[in-house]
Scaffold this motif. Structure first.
Motif, PDB file in Angstrom:
ATOM      1  N   MET A  82       2.280   6.158   6.737  1.00  0.00           N
ATOM      2  CA  MET A  82       3.120   5.204   6.010  1.00  0.00           C
ATOM      3  C   MET A  82       3.126   3.918   6.805  1.00  0.00           C
ATOM      4  O   MET A  82       2.571   3.834   7.891  1.00  0.00           O
ATOM      5  N   GLY A  83       3.756   2.917   6.271  1.00  0.00           N
ATOM      6  CA  GLY A  83       3.845   1.681   7.050  1.00  0.00           C
ATOM      7  C   GLY A  83       3.289   0.505   6.297  1.00  0.00           C
ATOM      8  O   GLY A  83       3.221   0.506   5.065  1.00  0.00           O
ATOM      9  N   ALA A  84       2.878  -0.502   7.058  1.00  0.00           N
ATOM     10  CA  ALA A  84       2.489  -1.769   6.441  1.00  0.00           C
ATOM     11  C   ALA A  84       1.249  -2.321   7.112  1.00  0.00           C
ATOM     12  O   ALA A  84       1.138  -2.292   8.337  1.00  0.00           O
ATOM     13  N   VAL A  85       0.351  -2.821   6.288  1.00  0.00           N
ATOM     14  CA  VAL A  85      -0.766  -3.606   6.805  1.00  0.00           C
ATOM     15  C   VAL A  85      -0.345  -5.069   6.668  1.00  0.00           C
ATOM     16  O   VAL A  85      -0.016  -5.530   5.579  1.00  0.00           O
ATOM     17  N   ASP A  86      -0.324  -5.759   7.802  1.00  0.00           N
ATOM     18  CA  ASP A  86       0.127  -7.158   7.809  1.00  0.00           C
ATOM     19  C   ASP A  86      -1.109  -8.056   7.896  1.00  0.00           C
ATOM     20  O   ASP A  86      -1.582  -8.386   8.974  1.00  0.00           O
ATOM     21  N   TRP A  87      -1.624  -8.401   6.727  1.00  0.00           N
ATOM     22  CA  TRP A  87      -2.899  -9.122   6.660  1.00  0.00           C
ATOM     23  C   TRP A  87      -2.786 -10.557   7.172  1.00  0.00           C
ATOM     24  O   TRP A  87      -3.766 -11.116   7.653  1.00  0.00           O
ATOM     25  N   SER A  88      -1.617 -11.142   7.051  1.00  0.00           N
ATOM     26  CA  SER A  88      -1.537 -12.590   7.296  1.00  0.00           C
ATOM     27  C   SER A  88      -0.872 -12.966   8.614  1.00  0.00           C
ATOM     28  O   SER A  88      -0.845 -14.136   8.965  1.00  0.00           O
ATOM     29  N   ARG A  89      -0.356 -12.002   9.340  1.00  0.00           N
ATOM     30  CA  ARG A  89       0.270 -12.376  10.616  1.00  0.00           C
ATOM     31  C   ARG A  89      -0.804 -12.880  11.582  1.00  0.00           C
ATOM     32  O   ARG A  89      -1.855 -12.254  11.734  1.00  0.00           O
ATOM     33  N   ARG A  90      -0.517 -13.989  12.234  1.00  0.00           N
ATOM     34  CA  ARG A  90      -1.506 -14.588  13.119  1.00  0.00           C
ATOM     35  C   ARG A  90      -1.025 -14.761  14.558  1.00  0.00           C
ATOM     36  O   ARG A  90      -1.766 -15.265  15.407  1.00  0.00           O
ATOM     37  N   LEU A  91       0.221 -14.349  14.826  1.00  0.00           N
ATOM     38  CA  LEU A  91       0.743 -14.484  16.184  1.00  0.00           C
ATOM     39  C   LEU A  91       1.747 -13.369  16.447  1.00  0.00           C
ATOM     40  O   LEU A  91       2.579 -13.066  15.592  1.00  0.00           O
ATOM     41  N   PHE A  92       1.628 -12.775  17.622  1.00  0.00           N
ATOM     42  CA  PHE A  92       2.552 -11.706  18.009  1.00  0.00           C
ATOM     43  C   PHE A  92       3.299 -12.169  19.259  1.00  0.00           C
ATOM     44  O   PHE A  92       2.729 -12.801  20.140  1.00  0.00           O
ATOM     45  N   ASP A  93       4.578 -11.817  19.329  1.00  0.00           N
ATOM     46  CA  ASP A  93       5.416 -12.246  20.460  1.00  0.00           C
ATOM     47  C   ASP A  93       5.389 -13.770  20.616  1.00  0.00           C
ATOM     48  O   ASP A  93       5.579 -14.285  21.728  1.00  0.00           O
ATOM     49  N   SER A  94       5.127 -14.473  19.527  1.00  0.00           N
ATOM     50  CA  SER A  94       4.989 -15.941  19.590  1.00  0.00           C
ATOM     51  C   SER A  94       4.010 -16.362  20.683  1.00  0.00           C
ATOM     52  O   SER A  94       4.140 -17.420  21.291  1.00  0.00           O
ATOM     53  N   LEU A  95       3.017 -15.531  20.937  1.00  0.00           N
ATOM     54  CA  LEU A  95       2.096 -15.762  22.054  1.00  0.00           C
ATOM     55  C   LEU A  95       0.682 -15.275  21.763  1.00  0.00           C
ATOM     56  O   LEU A  95      -0.297 -15.995  21.969  1.00  0.00           O
ATOM     57  N   VAL A  96       0.577 -14.039  21.282  1.00  0.00           N
ATOM     58  CA  VAL A  96      -0.716 -13.362  21.211  1.00  0.00           C
ATOM     59  C   VAL A  96      -1.387 -13.641  19.867  1.00  0.00           C
ATOM     60  O   VAL A  96      -0.831 -13.304  18.818  1.00  0.00           O
TER      61      VAL A  96
ATOM     62  N   MET B  89       0.841  -1.193   0.000  1.00  0.00           N
ATOM     63  CA  MET B  89       0.000   0.000   0.000  1.00  0.00           C
ATOM     64  C   MET B  89       0.884   1.254   0.000  1.00  0.00           C
ATOM     65  O   MET B  89       1.916   1.286   0.660  1.00  0.00           O
ATOM     66  N   LYS B  90       0.464   2.266  -0.732  1.00  0.00           N
ATOM     67  CA  LYS B  90       1.227   3.511  -0.769  1.00  0.00           C
ATOM     68  C   LYS B  90       0.960   4.326   0.492  1.00  0.00           C
ATOM     69  O   LYS B  90      -0.018   4.088   1.204  1.00  0.00           O
ATOM     70  N   GLY B  91       1.818   5.335   0.696  1.00  0.00           N
ATOM     71  CA  GLY B  91       1.554   6.263   1.787  1.00  0.00           C
ATOM     72  C   GLY B  91       0.211   6.958   1.561  1.00  0.00           C
ATOM     73  O   GLY B  91      -0.233   7.119   0.423  1.00  0.00           O
ATOM     74  N   ARG B  92      -0.437   7.373   2.661  1.00  0.00           N
ATOM     75  CA  ARG B  92      -1.766   7.990   2.527  1.00  0.00           C
ATOM     76  C   ARG B  92      -1.812   9.288   3.337  1.00  0.00           C
ATOM     77  O   ARG B  92      -1.429   9.322   4.507  1.00  0.00           O
ATOM     78  N   LYS B  93      -2.322  10.301   2.663  1.00  0.00           N
ATOM     79  CA  LYS B  93      -2.327  11.641   3.247  1.00  0.00           C
ATOM     80  C   LYS B  93      -3.390  11.754   4.354  1.00  0.00           C
ATOM     81  O   LYS B  93      -4.560  11.426   4.129  1.00  0.00           O
ATOM     82  N   ILE B  94      -2.979  12.233   5.514  1.00  0.00           N
ATOM     83  CA  ILE B  94      -3.928  12.536   6.586  1.00  0.00           C
ATOM     84  C   ILE B  94      -4.320  14.006   6.523  1.00  0.00           C
ATOM     85  O   ILE B  94      -5.489  14.360   6.668  1.00  0.00           O
ATOM     86  N   ASN B  95      -3.331  14.853   6.320  1.00  0.00           N
ATOM     87  CA  ASN B  95      -3.592  16.266   6.007  1.00  0.00           C
ATOM     88  C   ASN B  95      -2.401  16.779   5.192  1.00  0.00           C
ATOM     89  O   ASN B  95      -1.554  15.972   4.771  1.00  0.00           O
TER      90      ASN B  95
END
Ligand code: FEO
Length: 389
Positions: free
Chosen positions: A13-27, A1-7
């Motif tokens: 900017m950044g990343a949408v992580d659609w497929s991550r299913r675990l955070f900290d190998s725990l959550v 995804m491209k950067g998106r203007k807020i104002n």
């Protein structure tokens, strides 16, 4: 995804992580997540607030194509999902300085190997001018690490809050459009990440609210263009009040504990007490954590395995203990074959919970009249106490 203007001055900017299913190998992350960075351009200087998880650094670097100069990279939090790409950014922008709290400086060195001379520390309340834009740094320790801070863009009333108010939610929405979905994701986030630090959250919430907040831009999940929604939700979650609800995580091996659980659930429902039931063989622990945010009581159901609670129950009790929910009452029910130390062992697992232990109900083998009567009595004790909340 491209950067998106807020104002005109601020770009997501950044990343949408659609497929991550675990955070900290725990959550668990049933809805994915995002790592939000924000580019703030003043008339003289440019700042990037936070970065992204190293696994998504290529997306951020692509978004920064054409941005020739960044003067400051503000590291609001050193956990690697926000800071892990900073070394790459420092290579790309050799004149850029990392801006952090003094506490974060050592962590940036230790965790990421960032040279000390490239870190500019800022005290609480200090400002950094970008020309016609001003960044004010608000130290907010323990949301949820000791070094965390927020940044307030004065001219626009935007609070950049990093994990604070965040939600693990992958979405194409730049700002919140589905409040119910974001509420659920943000409550899950609060329960799993922030709840152990409730008193620190309370102080920091009061601190950021001294500012005129028109928008909250967290580093996970969509931006709050109506910040009252999430501020009110947090005030509810961090309050001392509890609800007429029981959380009941349990395991049954051969059906005896299941019968006890079924009886207690029915007895509580008849007395007007809401029950959140979790069969730990299939439970999403995030759902269990969410239920713990508001509940007045936890009842743990376990069979006896090798003299103590089932290992899955052991895990759930430990989790409840470290999350430090504002529970007031606890009890234990379950069955055993010949002997059991389940009650003593579970009680020993929850020293952080400042709860009154209500009479446990443990029975040998399959529950019968006496056990069911004890369960009815337990349901009555819970309902009586909840009536006085
Ligand atoms: Fe999103 Fe504490 O990192």
């Amino acid at each position: 995804m491209k950067g998106r203007k807020i104002n005109d001055s601020v770009c997501w900017m950044g990343a949408v992580d659609w497929s991550r299913r675990l955070f900290d190998s725990l959550v668990p992350l049933p809805d994915g997540t995002s790592y939000n960075a924000y580019l703030v351009r003043g008339s003289e200087k440019t700042a990037l607030l936070d970065a992204v998880d190293p696994a998504k650094s290529d997306l951020l670097l692509n978004q920064l194509d054409g941005i020739d100069r960044i003067d400051y990279i503000v590291a609001q939090h050193v956990e690697q999902d926000h800071s892990g790409s900073i070394p790459l950014l420092l290579d790309k922008y050799p004149a850029a300085m990392v801006v952090s709290t003094p506490k974060a400086q050592g962590m940036l060195l230790d965790l990421l190997g960032i040279p000390e001379q490239r870190v500019l520390t800022v005290e609480d309340g200090k400002t950094l001018s970008l020309g016609d834009k001003t960044l004010e740094f608000i130290h907010t320790p323990w949301v949820h690490w000791p070094e965390t801070m927020c940044t307030y863009l004065r001219e626009d009333g935007i609070l950049f809050s990093c994990d604070f108010f965040g939600s693990h939610l992958a979405t194409t929405d730049l700002c919140v459009t589905d409040q119910a979905a974001v509420y659920e994701a943000a409550k899950r986030y609060y329960a799993e990440i922030m709840m152990p630090f409730r008193s620190a959250i309370r102080k920091n919430l009061a601190k950021v609210e001294t500012h005129d907040i028109k928008m909250i831009a967290p580093s996970h999940g969509p931006v709050y263009d109506q910040p009252g929604f999430i501020l009110d939700a947090y005030k509810d979650w961090i309050s001392d009040s509890v609800k007429n609800e029981v959380v009941l995580p349990y395991i049954s091996m051969h059906g005896s504990t299941q019968r006890m659980v079924d009886h207690l659930v029915s007895a509580l429902a008849e007395r007007g007490v809401k029950v959140h039931l979790f069969d730990l063989t299939v439970t999403d622990i995030g759902k269990l954590a969410i239920a713990l945010v508001d509940a007045a009581t936890i009842v743990v159901g376990t069979p006896t395995v090798l003299g103590g609670p089932h290992p899955s129950v052991h895990y759930a009790a430990h989790l409840a203990n470290v999350l430090r929910p504002k529970l007031r009452y606890a009890s234990i029910i379950g069955s055993y074959g010949w002997s059991s130390k389940a009650i003593e062992q579970i009680a020993g697992l929850i020293p952080n919970l400042k709860v009154e232990i209500l009479d446990p109900v443990l029975c040998r083998g399959c529950p019968q009249g006496e056990a069911f009567a004890a369960l009815d009595k337990l349901a009555g004790s819970i309902a009586d106490r909840h009536a006085k909340l």
